[in-house]
Scaffold this motif. Structure first.
Motif, short mmCIF file in Angstrom:
data_model
loop_
_atom_site.label_atom_id
_atom_site.label_comp_id
_atom_site.label_asym_id
_atom_site.label_seq_id
_atom_site.Cartn_x
_atom_site.Cartn_y
_atom_site.Cartn_z
N UNK A 121 0.81 -1.22 0.11
CA UNK A 121 0.16 -0.07 -0.06
C UNK A 121 0.82 0.96 0.18
N UNK A 122 1.90 1.24 0.88
CA UNK A 122 2.97 2.21 0.77
C UNK A 122 3.51 2.63 -0.58
N UNK A 123 4.07 1.69 -1.14
CA UNK A 123 4.71 1.54 -2.38
C UNK A 123 3.65 2.27 -3.46
N UNK A 124 2.47 1.58 -3.51
CA UNK A 124 1.52 2.10 -4.43
C UNK A 124 1.17 3.50 -4.21
N UNK A 125 1.05 4.01 -2.92
CA UNK A 125 0.62 5.40 -2.60
C UNK A 125 1.80 6.08 -3.20
N UNK A 130 0.95 4.99 -15.06
CA UNK A 130 -0.05 4.06 -13.87
C UNK A 130 0.55 2.94 -13.41
N UNK A 131 0.37 2.41 -12.44
CA UNK A 131 1.24 1.15 -11.92
C UNK A 131 0.29 -0.14 -12.27
N UNK A 132 0.92 -1.25 -12.78
CA UNK A 132 0.19 -2.21 -12.88
C UNK A 132 0.70 -3.63 -11.95
N UNK A 133 0.65 -4.69 -12.51
CA UNK A 133 1.03 -5.91 -12.03
C UNK A 133 -0.16 -6.26 -11.30
N UNK A 134 0.33 -7.79 -10.73
CA UNK A 134 -0.96 -8.57 -10.28
C UNK A 134 -1.05 -8.05 -8.65
N UNK A 135 -0.10 -7.32 -8.02
CA UNK A 135 -0.23 -7.22 -6.57
C UNK A 135 -0.79 -5.78 -6.13
N UNK A 160 -7.98 4.89 -7.08
CA UNK A 160 -8.58 5.91 -7.99
C UNK A 160 -7.74 6.84 -8.72
N UNK A 161 -6.73 7.09 -7.99
CA UNK A 161 -5.52 8.19 -8.79
C UNK A 161 -5.20 7.14 -9.93
N UNK A 162 -4.78 5.96 -9.45
CA UNK A 162 -4.08 5.14 -10.62
C UNK A 162 -5.18 5.07 -11.89
N UNK A 163 -6.45 4.85 -11.57
CA UNK A 163 -7.17 4.62 -12.95
C UNK A 163 -7.30 5.86 -13.40
N UNK A 164 -7.28 7.12 -12.63
CA UNK A 164 -7.41 8.37 -13.31
C UNK A 164 -6.26 8.63 -14.28
N UNK A 165 -5.13 8.33 -13.81
CA UNK A 165 -3.83 8.41 -14.60
C UNK A 165 -3.68 7.66 -16.01
N UNK A 166 -4.31 6.36 -15.88
CA UNK A 166 -4.19 5.58 -17.05
C UNK A 166 -5.32 6.10 -18.03
#
Ligand code: NAI
Length: 480
Positions: free
Chosen positions: A225-229, A271-276, A305-311
């Motif tokens: 969560x911290x990394x994604x954040x 934006x980030x991706x990956x299975x995790x 939400x920000x990640x979806x927004x970014x894509x």
């Protein structure tokens, strides 16, 4: 230490395969059997063409295979023989029922636990390596104990994996830390010591952290969560940069040189991706909701939400820059894996960008150095994403060569940061493209000045400069 001579792993995927390969290499006296239900996957592990691409892995597998490292579909036999069992099965986001779209689906973990209880005729240490919600070890333990045979004892440990795809071998060889959670009882501590013994073959003891099971389970979710954040934070900054003339690379540098913050994981992108990341953050959001902590849930949900927004934002910029229409335009997409040095496409940002562009009727010509055509099409026609698979098949073509892919296109879209994309001959590419020729750099990896000199219209993330340049050159070209 209690020593071990036989261990096994249930699940021969991105985690189980590399992790057990390194254990086998570092513990030559331990026999390691990696099992999976999928005959296909096991056949690949036993062939020269491994099911996953991970730099440096082939060589180590070749060195240990059929010596003390075995790949097999006979899960039960391996479980019966092992003293310690790693559960490394997948724990995807549930796409049905209660917690749909957020909760982790634990059906594979539960099936593994039930199978262990069914066949084990001596005591076992069961190690949960899959990423699970807090208290999953307790559920596993309950299942095992409710079905245990006479004289069979179980200890369940949490040992989350922190390897990152693309650097798995190095991450496993030099982990920042190994985390082991166990019961705070004599038997629990002994089991923890046994697992410590394995890792202590190559990991300094001070880097092996032991704690209670719940802390260990939560720590894995917290770390992801911290990394994604961090990625969502810098991506949120990139949107401000594009509106103001600030440059996100400069901002990231300035922020990252603060030693309290650090410079890693501050790169703006599509934006980030990956299975995790998404799965684990959603897993935590769901956990918070179940614990009646809606404010905490909302806080972490915003990372997604920000990640979806970014894509979406990146796809929108492509469409806007191409004069508000991409219908029937040819676009080359460079990179389809979720990051460089892996063939893994799960939750790759490229999937979403491609979807948004094909929804607009764009013709896509996709090139990726490691992802197979089959995988690209199965991602893009996945029924959860795609309403009209036939249309996608009409619109998308894959290419084995980047120059061929770019030939005759209106634009080039960089979705993955593969090193080879930085060394392509862009003058050659430019000559064969339609004009004005656009490059959309979704990973901030190219030399934008050099590309503009060649004549490209360059659009990237977190920089207004290019965008205004693009507009300026539009007006000059229409005047001339
Ligand atoms: P994966 O999907 O590559 O591998 C899981 C394997 O388990 C599959 O091959 C599947 O056939 C097998 N499997 C499922 N049920 C089984 C059963 N009952 N018996 C035998 N085999 C069974 O998944 P991946 O990526 O290796 O992830 C595994 C876990 O590790 C997940 O919980 C994930 O969150 C976690 N993780 C993944 C990381 C990654 O980079 N991929 C990093 C750290 C943790």
């Amino acid at each position: 230490y209690m020593t071990l001579s036989r261990i096994c792993c249930i699940g021969a995927g991105y985690v189980g395969g590399p992790t057990c390969t390194i254990i086998a290499d570092k513990c030559p006296d331990v026999t390691v059997t990696v099992t999976d239900l999928s005959q296909d996957r096991i056949n690949q592990w036993n062939s020269d063409d491994l099911p996953i691409y991970e730099p440096g892995l082939d060589e180590i597998v070749r060195r240990r295979r059929n010596k003390n490292l075995f790949f097999s579909t006979d899960v039960k036999k391996a479980v019966i023989e092992a003293e310690l069992i790693f559960i490394c099965v997948n724990t995807p986001t549930k796409n049905y029922g209660l917690g749909k779209g957020r909760a982790a689906d634990l059906k594979y973990v539960e099936a593994a636990a039930r199978m262990i209880a069914e066949v084990a005729n001596q005591s076992k240490i069961v190690v949960e390596k899959s990423t699970v919600p807090v208290k999953a070890a307790e559920s596993i333990s309950n299942i095992l104990k409710a079905n245990q045979r006479r004289g069979v004892q179980y200890q369940v440990l949490s040992n989350p994996e922190f390897l990152a795809e693309g650097t798995a071998v190095n991450d496993l060889l030099n982990p920042d830390r190994v985390l082991i959670g166990g019961e705070q009882t004599k038997e629990g501590r002994e089991a923890v010591e046994s697992l410590c013994w394995i890792y202590s073959h190559w990991v300094p003891r001070e880097n092996i952290i032991t704690m209670n099971t719940w802390s260990s389970e939560l720590s894995k979710l917290a770390a992801n969560a911290f990394l994604a954040q961090r990625i969502s934070s810098i991506n949120a900054m990139s949107a401000i940069c594009e509106m103001t003339g600030a440059d996100v690379t400069e901002v990231a540098h300035a922020v990252g040189t603060d030693t309290r913050i650090g410079n890693k994981f501050l790169k703006a992108s599509v934006g980030f991706g990956g299975s995790c990341f998404q799965k684990d953050v959603l897993n935590m959001v769901y956990l918070c909701e179940c614990l009646n902590l809606p404010e905490v849930a909302a806080y972490w949900q915003q990372v997604i939400n920000i990640n979806e927004y970014q894509k979406r934002r990146f796809a929108n910029r492509i469409i806007e820059s191409l004069f508000n229409t991409v219908t029937n335009k040819k676009l080359a997409v460079f990179g389809f894996s979720f990051k460089k040095d892996t063939g893994d496409t799960r939750e790759s940002a490229a999937i979403y960008v491609c979807k948004y562009l094909t929804d607009e009727g764009a013709n896509l010509r996709i090139y990726d150095p490691k992802v197979t055509d089959k995988k690209i099409f199965s991602e893009l026609t996945n029924p959860l994403m795609c309403e009209d698979p036939e249309r996608v098949k009409e619109l998308v073509t894959t290419y084995p060569d980047p120059y061929e892919a770019a030939n005759g296109t209106h634009a080039l879209v960089i979705c993955t940061e593969w090193d080879q994309f930085t060394t392509l001959d862009y003058s050659r590419i430019y000559q064969k493209m339609l004009k004005p020729a656009f490059i959309f750099d979704g990973r901030l990896i190219l030399d934008h000045e050099a590309l503009m000199k060649i004549g490209f219209q360059v659009v990237t993330i977190g920089k207004k400069l290019q965008r205004s340049n693009v507009h300026r050159s539009f007006s000059t070209s229409s005047q001339s």
